[in-house]
Scaffold this active site. Sequence first.
Site, PDB file in Angstrom:
ATOM      1  N   ASP A 183      -8.527  -9.968   6.299  1.00 15.47           N
ATOM      2  CA  ASP A 183      -8.842  -8.588   5.922  1.00 15.47           C
ATOM      3  C   ASP A 183      -9.763  -8.579   4.701  1.00 15.47           C
ATOM      4  OD1 ASP A 183      -7.231  -7.592   7.948  1.00 15.47           O
ATOM      5  OD2 ASP A 183      -5.443  -7.597   6.667  1.00 15.47           O
TER       6      ASP A 183
ATOM      7  N   HIS B  97     -13.163 -11.448  10.580  1.00 18.91           N
ATOM      8  CA  HIS B  97     -12.369 -10.251  10.299  1.00 18.91           C
ATOM      9  C   HIS B  97     -11.183 -10.114  11.253  1.00 18.91           C
ATOM     10  CE1 HIS B  97     -11.579  -6.762   8.091  1.00 18.91           C
ATOM     11  NE2 HIS B  97     -12.781  -6.200   8.067  1.00 18.91           N
TER      12      HIS B  97
END
Length: 416
Positions: A391, A387
């Site tokens: 995204d 992450h």
Amino acid sequence: MATEVTVPVLGESITEATLGEWLKQPGDPVAVDEPIASLETDKVSVEVPSPVAGVMGQHAVAVGDTVQVGAMLATIDSGDGAAAAPAKTPEPAATATPAALAKDESGAGYGDQPGAGTSDSPAALSPSVRRAVLEHGVDPGTVKGTGRDGRITKEDVTAAASSKPVPAPAAAPAPTAAPAAASGRGEERVRMTRLRQTIAKRLKEAQNTAAMLTTFNDVDMTAVIEARAKYKDLFEKKHGVRLGFMGFFVKAATMALRDIPSVNASIDGDDIVYHDYADISVAVSSPGGLVVPVIRDADQMSVATIEKTIGDFGKRAKEGALKMDEMKGGTFTISNGGVFGSLMSTPIINPPQSAVLGLHRIEERPVVVNGQIVIRPMMYLALSYDHRLIDGREAVTFLVALKNAIEDPTRILIDL
């Protein structure tokens, strides 16, 4: 005159290995370039060839020892083996009984038989195979080896044990003072292989470093299954390899990676490295565990070439013949747990990559299509990603693109 055999150069940044097994015992004749030992590195097993022809001399290290590049492993004596190995009357293969292996497993008598080292003798079997023989009570002389050069593998012993008739129960012996292990609560302590140690280290490193998250989707496999059923015979006749599902998924993944480049990128310090190529790592099974060879430039390959490459990887992984260079690199990984029956999982990223795709078993489930409930062959897809770089929107978009290509394989054909 004796020639020293040393640990060869194993690859970039690899300075040591573990001696997995001896393929030749003292007194055995050895030809030039014939493998005499197997080394376990962080990635693959490497066979050590003999630099000269002669007779196997003394072993300088034992199975399980860690050796450095350039260290001496053994010596090769000149001659043809007639003087080094005293003559003996040939014995049937059945003499390598589980009892003999038990003696060998304990360390007593290991390698003390002159001329030992035939494919079914205790000294020629790897430690894992000897343990399997002891556990199942199988006579190795009756087992046909399917490993490299006809060597017996652990799977061969297991298969032989499953086909062995169950013997009639023996008469109960007179009661004696039973050891503690007789209660059925025995334990066995086995040292982790170097490959398993590396896997453990890298996977834990990925968890500690990456901000890992997994997102899921499912895909209707109807169209791919129908295409495979329709063309599998023609495909195999033309290309010499079976048409599987992995070719479709690898090709679809390369198309999705092109559209979502961050999934194909990696983090290097404070920089993001984007790749304009797709080197796909595919997880395949080997006797030592899962290994991850790399399909180079998979985005430039056809489905047929991808299937051929994966088939070759799988075959050589079982033989322990994958090369070190074939395990390096990779920009994205695909792991197919469905072949083992997995319904859903959260795969772990393979550093320095930033994402891994997990495939699972195909299962018929009720789904709604055009307002009607129908039964379709469905598969769960799982994308684990870092992450810090990717995204949620990009991860979901990647899975949707992959799903669309699999549910309508024409998209793969017209590059849509």
